[in-house]
Design a protein around this motif. Structure first.
Motif, mmCIF file in Angstrom:
data_model
loop_
_atom_site.group_PDB
_atom_site.id
_atom_site.type_symbol
_atom_site.label_atom_id
_atom_site.label_comp_id
_atom_site.label_asym_id
_atom_site.label_seq_id
_atom_site.Cartn_x
_atom_site.Cartn_y
_atom_site.Cartn_z
ATOM 1 N N GLY A 186 58.094 28.590 22.729
ATOM 2 C CA GLY A 186 58.954 27.152 22.705
ATOM 3 C C GLY A 186 59.483 27.119 24.195
ATOM 4 N N LEU A 187 60.025 25.966 24.247
ATOM 5 C CA LEU A 187 60.589 25.433 25.707
ATOM 6 C C LEU A 187 61.897 26.133 26.149
ATOM 7 C CD1 LEU A 187 60.379 21.595 25.088
ATOM 8 C CD2 LEU A 187 58.606 23.045 26.373
ATOM 9 N N ALA A 188 62.145 26.379 27.397
ATOM 10 C CA ALA A 188 63.311 26.842 27.883
ATOM 11 C C ALA A 188 64.508 25.852 27.594
ATOM 12 C CB ALA A 188 63.247 27.011 29.250
ATOM 13 N N PRO A 189 65.672 26.100 27.496
ATOM 14 C CA PRO A 189 66.952 25.233 27.217
ATOM 15 C C PRO A 189 67.046 24.563 28.379
ATOM 16 C CG PRO A 189 67.564 27.589 27.595
ATOM 17 C CD PRO A 189 66.111 27.542 27.381
ATOM 18 N N ARG A 190 67.358 23.218 28.179
ATOM 19 C CA ARG A 190 67.763 22.234 29.353
ATOM 20 C C ARG A 190 68.962 22.166 29.727
ATOM 21 N NH1 ARG A 190 62.277 23.098 29.130
ATOM 22 N NH2 ARG A 190 61.233 21.349 29.658
ATOM 23 N N PRO A 191 69.307 21.609 30.982
ATOM 24 C CA PRO A 191 70.790 21.580 31.322
ATOM 25 C C PRO A 191 71.470 20.205 30.204
ATOM 26 C CG PRO A 191 69.426 21.700 33.097
ATOM 27 C CD PRO A 191 68.420 21.674 31.911
ATOM 28 N N SER A 192 72.824 20.175 30.248
ATOM 29 C CA SER A 192 73.323 19.097 29.643
ATOM 30 C C SER A 192 73.063 17.745 30.284
ATOM 31 C CB SER A 192 74.794 19.568 29.249
ATOM 32 O OG SER A 192 75.539 19.705 30.516
ATOM 33 N N ARG A 242 57.975 24.661 31.707
ATOM 34 C CA ARG A 242 59.439 25.205 31.822
ATOM 35 C C ARG A 242 59.621 25.840 30.090
ATOM 36 N NH1 ARG A 242 63.239 20.427 33.375
ATOM 37 N NH2 ARG A 242 64.806 22.122 32.432
ATOM 38 N N THR A 243 58.888 26.855 29.857
ATOM 39 C CA THR A 243 58.891 27.363 28.512
ATOM 40 C C THR A 243 59.841 28.521 28.484
ATOM 41 O OG1 THR A 243 57.312 29.350 28.879
ATOM 42 C CG2 THR A 243 56.305 27.074 28.287
ATOM 43 N N GLU A 244 60.102 28.932 27.385
ATOM 44 C CA GLU A 244 61.190 30.004 27.091
ATOM 45 C C GLU A 244 60.984 31.328 27.811
ATOM 46 O OE1 GLU A 244 61.276 31.012 23.097
ATOM 47 O OE2 GLU A 244 59.236 31.300 22.647
ATOM 48 N N HIS A 245 59.652 31.349 28.408
ATOM 49 C CA HIS A 245 59.274 32.640 29.257
ATOM 50 C C HIS A 245 59.387 32.344 30.694
ATOM 51 C CE1 HIS A 245 56.309 34.239 25.603
ATOM 52 N NE2 HIS A 245 57.676 34.585 25.303
ATOM 53 N N ASN A 246 59.619 31.035 31.015
ATOM 54 C CA ASN A 246 60.097 30.864 32.535
ATOM 55 C C ASN A 246 61.403 31.129 32.913
ATOM 56 O OD1 ASN A 246 60.670 28.789 34.449
ATOM 57 N ND2 ASN A 246 58.708 28.938 34.612
ATOM 58 N N VAL A 247 61.455 32.452 33.423
ATOM 59 C CA VAL A 247 62.841 32.950 33.700
ATOM 60 C C VAL A 247 63.668 31.901 34.651
ATOM 61 C CG1 VAL A 247 64.051 34.792 34.559
ATOM 62 C CG2 VAL A 247 61.859 35.418 33.701
ATOM 63 N N CYS A 248 63.218 31.455 35.717
ATOM 64 C CA CYS A 248 63.655 30.745 36.678
ATOM 65 C C CYS A 248 64.284 29.472 35.971
ATOM 66 C CB CYS A 248 62.827 30.327 37.745
ATOM 67 S SG CYS A 248 62.106 31.489 38.774
ATOM 68 N N TRP A 307 66.121 40.283 29.179
ATOM 69 C CA TRP A 307 64.700 40.008 29.403
ATOM 70 C C TRP A 307 63.796 41.078 29.284
ATOM 71 C CZ3 TRP A 307 63.248 35.154 30.020
ATOM 72 C CH2 TRP A 307 64.154 34.223 30.222
ATOM 73 N N LYS A 308 64.175 42.243 29.068
ATOM 74 C CA LYS A 308 63.373 43.496 29.001
ATOM 75 C C LYS A 308 62.054 43.106 28.058
ATOM 76 C CE LYS A 308 66.029 45.866 25.355
ATOM 77 N NZ LYS A 308 66.900 47.075 25.028
ATOM 78 N N ASN A 309 62.247 42.448 27.051
ATOM 79 C CA ASN A 309 61.352 41.949 26.106
ATOM 80 C C ASN A 309 60.299 40.822 26.589
ATOM 81 O OD1 ASN A 309 61.994 44.212 24.185
ATOM 82 N ND2 ASN A 309 63.439 42.851 23.486
ATOM 83 N N HIS A 310 60.346 40.403 27.698
ATOM 84 C CA HIS A 310 59.759 39.342 28.237
ATOM 85 C C HIS A 310 58.077 39.898 28.505
ATOM 86 C CE1 HIS A 310 57.790 36.604 31.196
ATOM 87 N NE2 HIS A 310 58.797 35.965 31.093
ATOM 88 N N PRO A 311 57.153 39.098 27.920
ATOM 89 C CA PRO A 311 55.802 39.450 28.026
ATOM 90 C C PRO A 311 55.325 40.085 29.301
ATOM 91 C CG PRO A 311 56.005 37.187 27.856
ATOM 92 C CD PRO A 311 57.341 37.738 27.649
#
Length: 273
Positions: A4-10, A80-86, A107-111
């Motif tokens: 999935g995509l990382a959440p976006r700012p409002s 900018r996916t859900e795995h993109n921490v930044c 984030w411990k379960n991050h791939p």
């Protein structure tokens, strides 16, 4: 499994427009920002630091230090996916700090989670848009920042944001000034062409012109030949040059002195102001 995509700012729509206005997404110009990454790396002791901007879909690396260019270099982009921490750093005004990514409750379960420190700082412009991030990783193991280090990197992030604001304003002013300059030039004589405009700019810069390029400018009284045959700007030409804001100006050079990191960053801010 789809990612999935990382959440976006409002304020994502306005934020993306502000990022695009910087002109850096497809032309990173890392030389402008390298010093900030170097400072952040030196202050924190982390193994690498990256300044990135984020358009609607991608994280775009602008400047990097401490990484092998074969792994990542300025201009590289990632989704900018859900795995993109930044990408999550954009969601808050405070930094995202992890002593050890592999043991962090979120984030411990991050791939790609490893036993390494992480610190991500949002780069927020004058309009309160998080245009990018200054993110650091310590690949040699877990690592934390003390309050003084956090405060210093916040200053660095603010300096980057200010430089982005200045660059955007200069870009907009340059475009506006150029349009105004063309308008002032055309008022001299409607028969003048864009080639004549280019010739006048070249003459203002001290470049040599061919006879055919000089003739239209000479005909409307902007330049003339002196007794030695050299092209000289007339008083009308000098006045038009002034109105078009083509006078030569001295450029300030950034000079950073002192051993204290806080003083160094403050001096950089003064030069930008």
């Amino acid at each position: 499994m789809s990612v999935g995509l990382a959440p976006r700012p409002s304020n994502e729509e306005q934020r993306v427009k502000a990022v695009v206005k910087t002109g850096l997404i497809d032309n990173p110009n890392p030389e402008l920002f390298q010093v900030y990454c170097d400072l952040a790396k030196d202050i924190t002791g982390f193994s690498d630091a990256t300044f990135s901007l984020y358009d609607g879909e991608m994280q775009c690396a602008i400047a990097i230090t401490g990484r092998d260019p074969s792994e990542k270099k300025p201009g590289d982009k990632g989704l900018r996916t859900e795995h993109n921490v930044c990408s999550y750093v954009l969601l808050d005004t405070e930094p995202l700090l992890m002593h050890d990514v592999s043991s962090d409750p979120i984030w411990k379960n991050h791939p790609r989670a490893k036993a390494q420190g992480y610190a991500g700082f949002p780069v927020i412009n004058k309009d309160n848009y998080a245009l990018g991030t200054l993110c650091m990783i310590n690949r040699e193991g877990p690592k934390s920042l003390d309050k003084n280090q956090v405060d210093l990197v916040k200053k660095i992030s603010s300096s980057i944001a200010h430089l982005l604001d200045v660059k955007t304003e200069q870009k907009e002013m340059t475009s506006q000034n150029m349009l105004e300059a063309v308008g002032k030039f055309k008022k001299i004589d409607e028969s003048l062409t864009i080639d004549d405009f280019e010739s006048f700019i070249s003459l203002s810069a001290g470049l040599k012109l061919s006879g055919s390029s000089i003739e239209p400018l000479e005909a409307v009284g902007l330049c003339q030949l002196d007794i030695s045959g050299d092209v000289q700007m007339t008083s009308d030409g000098v006045e038009l040059q002034r109105e078009m804001r083509l006078e030569a100006r001295l450029m300030k050079k950034v000079k950073i002195t002192g051993d204290d990191a806080s003083t160094m960053i403050d001096e950089m801010m003064k030069e930008l102001n």
